[in-house]
Scaffold this motif. Structure first.
Motif, PDB file in Angstrom:
ATOM      1  N   MET A 168       1.058  -1.062  -0.203  1.00  0.00           N
ATOM      2  CA  MET A 168      -0.020  -0.175  -0.060  1.00  0.00           C
ATOM      3  C   MET A 168       0.824   1.148   0.013  1.00  0.00           C
ATOM      4  O   MET A 168       0.382   2.262  -0.617  1.00  0.00           O
ATOM      5  CB  MET A 168      -1.141  -0.025   1.149  1.00  0.00           C
ATOM      6  N   ALA A 169       1.969   1.393   0.821  1.00  0.00           N
ATOM      7  CA  ALA A 169       2.830   2.153   0.703  1.00  0.00           C
ATOM      8  C   ALA A 169       3.491   2.780  -0.576  1.00  0.00           C
ATOM      9  O   ALA A 169       3.892   3.659  -1.072  1.00  0.00           O
ATOM     10  CB  ALA A 169       3.992   2.277   1.833  1.00  0.00           C
ATOM     11  N   ASP A 170       3.685   1.479  -1.239  1.00  0.00           N
ATOM     12  CA  ASP A 170       4.402   1.497  -2.706  1.00  0.00           C
ATOM     13  C   ASP A 170       3.360   2.181  -3.603  1.00  0.00           C
ATOM     14  O   ASP A 170       3.869   2.984  -4.492  1.00  0.00           O
ATOM     15  CB  ASP A 170       4.851   0.129  -3.342  1.00  0.00           C
ATOM     16  N   VAL A 171       2.221   1.912  -3.591  1.00  0.00           N
ATOM     17  CA  VAL A 171       1.190   2.386  -4.624  1.00  0.00           C
ATOM     18  C   VAL A 171       0.221   3.595  -4.553  1.00  0.00           C
ATOM     19  O   VAL A 171      -0.419   3.985  -5.148  1.00  0.00           O
ATOM     20  CB  VAL A 171       0.144   1.235  -5.014  1.00  0.00           C
TER      21      VAL A 171
ATOM     22  N   GLN B  20      -9.195   5.064   0.361  1.00  0.00           N
ATOM     23  CA  GLN B  20      -9.436   3.774   1.091  1.00  0.00           C
ATOM     24  C   GLN B  20      -8.220   3.025   1.158  1.00  0.00           C
ATOM     25  O   GLN B  20      -8.065   2.134   2.095  1.00  0.00           O
ATOM     26  CB  GLN B  20      -9.977   3.021  -0.551  1.00  0.00           C
ATOM     27  N   ILE B  21      -6.937   3.345   0.420  1.00  0.00           N
ATOM     28  CA  ILE B  21      -5.752   2.869   0.624  1.00  0.00           C
ATOM     29  C   ILE B  21      -5.284   3.042   2.374  1.00  0.00           C
ATOM     30  O   ILE B  21      -4.811   2.323   2.724  1.00  0.00           O
ATOM     31  CB  ILE B  21      -4.659   3.328  -0.414  1.00  0.00           C
ATOM     32  N   SER B  22      -5.307   4.472   2.431  1.00  0.00           N
ATOM     33  CA  SER B  22      -5.170   4.652   3.769  1.00  0.00           C
ATOM     34  C   SER B  22      -5.937   4.178   4.888  1.00  0.00           C
ATOM     35  O   SER B  22      -5.246   3.732   5.923  1.00  0.00           O
ATOM     36  CB  SER B  22      -5.125   6.229   3.816  1.00  0.00           C
TER      37      SER B  22
ATOM     38  N   GLU C  82       8.805   5.327   9.515  1.00  0.00           N
ATOM     39  CA  GLU C  82       9.640   6.011   8.046  1.00  0.00           C
ATOM     40  C   GLU C  82       8.392   5.817   6.997  1.00  0.00           C
ATOM     41  O   GLU C  82       8.571   6.498   6.208  1.00  0.00           O
ATOM     42  CB  GLU C  82      10.854   5.231   7.810  1.00  0.00           C
ATOM     43  N   SER C  83       7.575   4.996   7.113  1.00  0.00           N
ATOM     44  CA  SER C  83       6.456   4.853   5.741  1.00  0.00           C
ATOM     45  C   SER C  83       5.590   5.505   5.892  1.00  0.00           C
ATOM     46  O   SER C  83       4.846   5.733   5.062  1.00  0.00           O
ATOM     47  CB  SER C  83       6.197   3.120   5.756  1.00  0.00           C
ATOM     48  N   LEU C  84       5.178   6.365   7.004  1.00  0.00           N
ATOM     49  CA  LEU C  84       4.138   7.332   6.987  1.00  0.00           C
ATOM     50  C   LEU C  84       4.316   8.587   6.017  1.00  0.00           C
ATOM     51  O   LEU C  84       3.167   8.910   5.423  1.00  0.00           O
ATOM     52  CB  LEU C  84       4.194   7.899   8.388  1.00  0.00           C
ATOM     53  N   VAL C  85       5.480   8.766   5.528  1.00  0.00           N
ATOM     54  CA  VAL C  85       5.682   9.940   4.795  1.00  0.00           C
ATOM     55  C   VAL C  85       5.072   9.337   3.140  1.00  0.00           C
ATOM     56  O   VAL C  85       4.577  10.228   2.549  1.00  0.00           O
ATOM     57  CB  VAL C  85       7.154  10.239   4.507  1.00  0.00           C
ATOM     58  N   ALA C  86       5.282   7.880   3.288  1.00  0.00           N
ATOM     59  CA  ALA C  86       4.592   7.421   1.666  1.00  0.00           C
ATOM     60  C   ALA C  86       3.456   7.680   1.729  1.00  0.00           C
ATOM     61  O   ALA C  86       2.691   7.826   0.532  1.00  0.00           O
ATOM     62  CB  ALA C  86       5.152   5.892   1.739  1.00  0.00           C
TER      63      ALA C  86
ATOM     64  N   ALA D  46      12.027   8.274  -3.652  1.00  0.00           N
ATOM     65  CA  ALA D  46      13.088   8.515  -2.803  1.00  0.00           C
ATOM     66  C   ALA D  46      12.562   7.838  -1.185  1.00  0.00           C
ATOM     67  O   ALA D  46      13.304   7.277  -0.652  1.00  0.00           O
ATOM     68  CB  ALA D  46      13.453   9.958  -2.637  1.00  0.00           C
ATOM     69  N   VAL D  47      11.324   8.206  -1.031  1.00  0.00           N
ATOM     70  CA  VAL D  47      10.640   7.688   0.189  1.00  0.00           C
ATOM     71  C   VAL D  47      10.573   6.317   0.247  1.00  0.00           C
ATOM     72  O   VAL D  47      10.851   5.564   1.201  1.00  0.00           O
ATOM     73  CB  VAL D  47       9.294   8.497   0.347  1.00  0.00           C
ATOM     74  N   LEU D  48      10.292   5.718  -0.813  1.00  0.00           N
ATOM     75  CA  LEU D  48      10.018   4.400  -0.868  1.00  0.00           C
ATOM     76  C   LEU D  48      11.585   3.492  -0.971  1.00  0.00           C
ATOM     77  O   LEU D  48      11.591   2.702  -0.174  1.00  0.00           O
ATOM     78  CB  LEU D  48       9.186   4.046  -2.392  1.00  0.00           C
TER      79      LEU D  48
END
Length: 184
Positions: A69-72, A83-85, A128-132, A140-142
């Protein structure tokens, strides 16, 4: 020995059958004890090791889902992002619950240490993934969250291996007891 030689046929037959009966009872008691041990070991396997494996598998699945989910997230429109969130928030809650459960059902010091490590790695990865999960999420975040995610996955694999090793040890003991009982 002279006593047996001088005994009547009836006494000799009863003595012979008595010895056979005593040996049969001894074998029966031994068999029942072996089966009781087999039952207890099987119960330990089902009650202790399998829940650990199931929980670790659940954590692995949920963290993979969360990472996906973070990736997309940034590649979709606002409706799908919501919905993803929501799904990511749900996964976060389930991962937290599974990690708490794992810390209580772990059966060895090694599993408990790995469960604590996994909790720490999840916290790092999640933070760290919250920024995604923002519209400004970028490759860069990913790439930055890739390292904590892979460390988390290695720990998931490690705790699964420890649990599987403990289960194999119990299973080996069960196989030995079963073989002994079957021989009897």
């Amino acid at each position: 020995m002279n006593r047996m030689r001088n005994a009547s046929l009836q006494v000799k037959l009863f003595s012979g059958f008595g010895v056979v009966l005593a040996l049969t009872m001894l074998l029966g008691v031994t068999l029942l004890l072996q089966l009781g041990t087999l039952h207890n070991d099987g119960h330990d396997l089902a009650a202790r090791e399998l829940p650990v494996e199931q929980t670790v598998g659940q954590i692995g699945t949920l963290t993979n889902s969360y990472n996906g989910m973070a990736d997309v997230y940034s590649s979709f429109g606002s409706k799908l992002r919501g919905q993803i969130s929501d799904m990511a928030t749900k996964d976060t809650g389930q991962i937290g619950a599974a990690l708490r459960q794992l810390s209580t059902i772990s059966t060895s010091a090694g599993e408990r240490a790995l469960a604590r490590k996994m909790s720490s790695q999840w916290a790092t990865f999640h933070q760290e993934s919250l920024v995604a999960f923002t519209p400004q999420g970028s490759s860069a975040v990913l790439s930055r969250i890739y390292t904590p995610f892979t460390a988390l996955q290695k720990t998931v694999s490690a705790i699964s291996a420890v649990s599987a090793k403990q289960a194999a040890k119990l299973d080996k003991a069960d196989q030995s007891n079963y073989s002994s009982a079957r021989t009897l």
